[in-house]
Write a protein that holds these residues in place. Structure first.
Motif, PDB file in Angstrom:
ATOM      1  N   SER A 200      12.056   1.335  -7.457  1.00 57.21           N
ATOM      2  CA  SER A 200      10.798   0.348  -8.842  1.00 57.21           C
ATOM      3  C   SER A 200      12.524  -0.234  -9.882  1.00 57.21           C
ATOM      4  O   SER A 200      13.282   0.262 -10.612  1.00 57.21           O
ATOM      5  CB  SER A 200      10.439   1.337  -8.998  1.00 57.21           C
ATOM      6  OG  SER A 200       9.653   1.542 -10.672  1.00 57.21           O
TER       7      SER A 200
ATOM      8  N   SER B  44       7.392   5.636  -9.624  1.00 57.19           N
ATOM      9  CA  SER B  44       6.187   5.386  -8.294  1.00 57.19           C
ATOM     10  C   SER B  44       5.802   5.912  -7.418  1.00 57.19           C
ATOM     11  O   SER B  44       6.455   6.945  -6.739  1.00 57.19           O
ATOM     12  CB  SER B  44       6.294   3.854  -7.982  1.00 57.19           C
ATOM     13  OG  SER B  44       5.530   3.688  -7.217  1.00 57.19           O
TER      14      SER B  44
ATOM     15  N   ASN C  97       4.454  -5.617  -7.438  1.00 57.22           N
ATOM     16  CA  ASN C  97       4.657  -4.578  -7.735  1.00 57.22           C
ATOM     17  C   ASN C  97       5.300  -3.737  -8.070  1.00 57.22           C
ATOM     18  O   ASN C  97       4.872  -2.612  -8.826  1.00 57.22           O
ATOM     19  CB  ASN C  97       3.690  -3.833  -6.799  1.00 57.22           C
ATOM     20  CG  ASN C  97       4.381  -3.412  -5.583  1.00 57.22           C
ATOM     21  OD1 ASN C  97       5.556  -3.681  -5.214  1.00 57.22           O
ATOM     22  ND2 ASN C  97       3.677  -3.176  -4.451  1.00 57.22           N
TER      23      ASN C  97
ATOM     24  N   PRO D  37      -2.442  -3.117 -14.092  1.00 51.79           N
ATOM     25  CA  PRO D  37      -2.475  -2.001 -14.779  1.00 51.79           C
ATOM     26  C   PRO D  37      -0.898  -0.982 -14.217  1.00 51.79           C
ATOM     27  O   PRO D  37      -0.376  -0.223 -14.190  1.00 51.79           O
ATOM     28  CB  PRO D  37      -3.333  -1.609 -14.941  1.00 51.79           C
ATOM     29  CG  PRO D  37      -4.088  -2.290 -13.387  1.00 51.79           C
ATOM     30  CD  PRO D  37      -3.829  -3.386 -13.842  1.00 51.79           C
ATOM     31  N   ASN D  38      -1.171  -0.994 -12.628  1.00 56.60           N
ATOM     32  CA  ASN D  38       0.000  -0.599 -12.013  1.00 56.60           C
ATOM     33  C   ASN D  38       0.747  -1.036 -11.349  1.00 56.60           C
ATOM     34  O   ASN D  38       1.816  -0.902 -10.491  1.00 56.60           O
ATOM     35  CB  ASN D  38      -0.912   0.155 -10.275  1.00 56.60           C
ATOM     36  CG  ASN D  38      -2.490   0.876 -11.007  1.00 56.60           C
ATOM     37  OD1 ASN D  38      -2.528   1.706 -11.959  1.00 56.60           O
ATOM     38  ND2 ASN D  38      -3.558   0.591 -10.281  1.00 56.60           N
ATOM     39  N   ASP D  39       1.303  -2.358 -11.974  1.00 54.60           N
ATOM     40  CA  ASP D  39       2.314  -3.095 -11.176  1.00 54.60           C
ATOM     41  C   ASP D  39       4.052  -2.707 -12.148  1.00 54.60           C
ATOM     42  O   ASP D  39       3.798  -2.416 -13.086  1.00 54.60           O
ATOM     43  CB  ASP D  39       2.293  -4.604 -11.108  1.00 54.60           C
ATOM     44  CG  ASP D  39       1.792  -4.824 -10.864  1.00 54.60           C
ATOM     45  OD1 ASP D  39       1.169  -4.092  -9.776  1.00 54.60           O
ATOM     46  OD2 ASP D  39       0.628  -5.747 -10.587  1.00 54.60           O
ATOM     47  N   GLN D  40       4.404  -2.517 -11.759  1.00 57.35           N
ATOM     48  CA  GLN D  40       5.749  -1.882 -12.546  1.00 57.35           C
ATOM     49  C   GLN D  40       6.941  -2.908 -12.767  1.00 57.35           C
ATOM     50  O   GLN D  40       6.919  -4.091 -11.952  1.00 57.35           O
ATOM     51  CB  GLN D  40       6.699  -1.030 -11.663  1.00 57.35           C
ATOM     52  CG  GLN D  40       6.331   0.257 -11.031  1.00 57.35           C
ATOM     53  CD  GLN D  40       6.419   1.187 -11.442  1.00 57.35           C
ATOM     54  OE1 GLN D  40       6.727   1.196 -12.814  1.00 57.35           O
ATOM     55  NE2 GLN D  40       5.645   2.474 -11.857  1.00 57.35           N
TER      56      GLN D  40
ATOM     57  N   SER E  24       1.013  -1.611  -0.414  1.00 59.59           N
ATOM     58  CA  SER E  24       0.156  -0.027  -0.018  1.00 59.59           C
ATOM     59  C   SER E  24       0.642   1.025   0.420  1.00 59.59           C
ATOM     60  O   SER E  24       1.968   1.143   0.433  1.00 59.59           O
ATOM     61  CB  SER E  24      -0.413  -0.084   1.279  1.00 59.59           C
ATOM     62  OG  SER E  24      -0.248  -0.254   2.343  1.00 59.59           O
ATOM     63  N   THR E  25       0.175   2.301  -0.422  1.00 63.90           N
ATOM     64  CA  THR E  25       0.804   3.751  -0.059  1.00 63.90           C
ATOM     65  C   THR E  25       0.985   4.340   0.881  1.00 63.90           C
ATOM     66  O   THR E  25       0.268   4.508   1.413  1.00 63.90           O
ATOM     67  CB  THR E  25       0.001   4.508  -0.943  1.00 63.90           C
ATOM     68  OG1 THR E  25      -0.126   4.085  -2.906  1.00 63.90           O
ATOM     69  CG2 THR E  25       1.177   5.683  -1.541  1.00 63.90           C
TER      70      THR E  25
END
Length: 371
Positions: free
Chosen positions: A128, A133, A85, A63-66, A27-28
């Motif tokens: 990342s 990110s 992620n 779609p949000n995974d680096q 999580s952020t």
């Protein structure tokens, strides 16, 4: 031609948990909280074994995974050896490359440390494996400039010119897999590779394949890229990625690298079926010797294109290791000298980790910030 002691000694091709368990997405963080970086102990689990195990199934990135320019790191994340992620700590990278590819401890530490200081946030111990990110914010006090670190996909420092399957940043896509370049690699494999009764004629990737392919890539990009930068650090990482592919993507059962296995890593970013990691840890000497072997067929030297498109050779660096000095001293920001507290402690830990496999005294960076 570089000698083994100056020839990478880092590999880029390059990769890259605290235990061999699958990672969920993180999580952020609401605010930066310093994390003390600790170099993991050397593992006794260094023999051949099948990869992946049942705890690490393939899962395509969301779609949000680096994901970035390194097929080895991307593969590890797709199987959960790295966080899925694509945001990893120094310790997680070391453990992942050891578990997945049997990379030797000190080489793994140098690569992870360089990635963290070049394109990560060493205060919160995150980098990342792809692009920028929100999980990896600007360093405290904007010590490396006002923008986020950018991840290893950001051109310069870590990612650079004359990649095997990515274009130079100045002339194309330097992040995503390029079919045209991979097709060129397959063409050279068909011409110069060995035959196999299982996978067919010209299907085994050999040193000769890499000798011809890497030289062709250099010739292409020297003409096409007006701002080609191929100084000794990037030069050796570029040839080191080819040595990495030969030595770490090969099936550990027989030490051969077939085109189906190579395609699994490059095209699909997944471990091949019935694949075993190498039987002993691959260290900096393995990569350095591979670099020398690949260069021996077509010796070239580090340099860069000038304003007229002429390739100008670098002046020699009279240091313990030209590769180490260029990558870790000239490229990393001198502004790290302003670090305090946990960030200062972590910077010092990482600088020591980068220097260790080169057998050189650790030297503090002198490079520009915010680039």
């Amino acid at each position: 031609m570089l000698s083994p002691s100056r020839a990478l000694q880092l590999s880029t091709a390059f990769l890259c948990i605290s235990n061999a368990v699958a990672f969920p997405a993180a999580s952020t963080p609401s605010a930066q909280k310093g994390v003390v970086i600790v170099v993991p102990p050397v593992s006794n689990d260094t023999g051949i074994k099948m990869i992946p195990d049942n705890a690490h199934p393939f899962q395509a990135p969301g779609p949000n995974d680096q994901r970035g320019p390194c097929p080895g790191l991307n593969t590890l994340a797709n199987h959960g050896y790295l966080p899925r992620n694509g945001i990893a700590s120094f310790e997680q990278i070391i453990t992942a490359v050891r578990e997945g590819f049997n990379m030797e401890h000190d080489l793994a530490g140098a690569l992870a440390g360089f990635a963290m200081l070049a394109r990560g946030n060493a205060f919160i111990d995150l980098v990342s494996i792809g692009g920028e990110s929100p999980l990896v914010p600007v360093l405290p006090g904007a010590i490396d400039g006002p923008n986020p670190p950018g991840g290893i996909s950001k051109h310069g420092r870590f990612e650079g010119d004359v990649s095997m399957t990515r274009q130079d940043a100045a002339i194309g896509d330097n992040v995503h897999f390029q079919d045209s370049l991979y097709d060129e690699l397959l063409l050279y494999t068909g011409r110069f590779g060995d035959d196999s009764p299982v996978t067919g004629n010209g299907s085994i990737v050999t040193t000769k394949v890499m000798q011809e392919f890497k030289f062709a890539r250099f010739v292409e990009d020297q003409v096409k890229d007006p701002v080609l930068q191929y100084h000794v650090g990037r030069f050796t990482l570029s040839y080191g990625e080819a040595a990495f592919v030969l030595n770490f993507f090969a099936n550990g059962t027989d030490g051969t690298l077939s085109t189906p296995v190579m395609g699994s890593f490059f095209r699909n970013q997944t471990f091949p079926d019935d694949w075993y990691r190498r039987s002993s840890p691959g260290d900096i000497n393995l990569i350095g010797e591979g670099v020398d072997q690949i260069l021996s067929a077509h010796p070239i030297a580090p340099g860069a294109n000038d304003a007229n498109g002429n390739y100008v050779l670098d002046a020699p660096l009279n240091t313990c290791s030209a590769v180490y000095f260029n990558l870790a001293v000239q490229n990393l920001p001198a502004s790290y000298s302003k670090a305090t507290g946990i960030l200062k402690q972590n910077v010092n830990t990482l600088i020591q980790a980068i220097a260790k496999p080169f057998g050189c005294p650790a030297v503090f960076p002198t490079g520009p910030s915010g680039v």
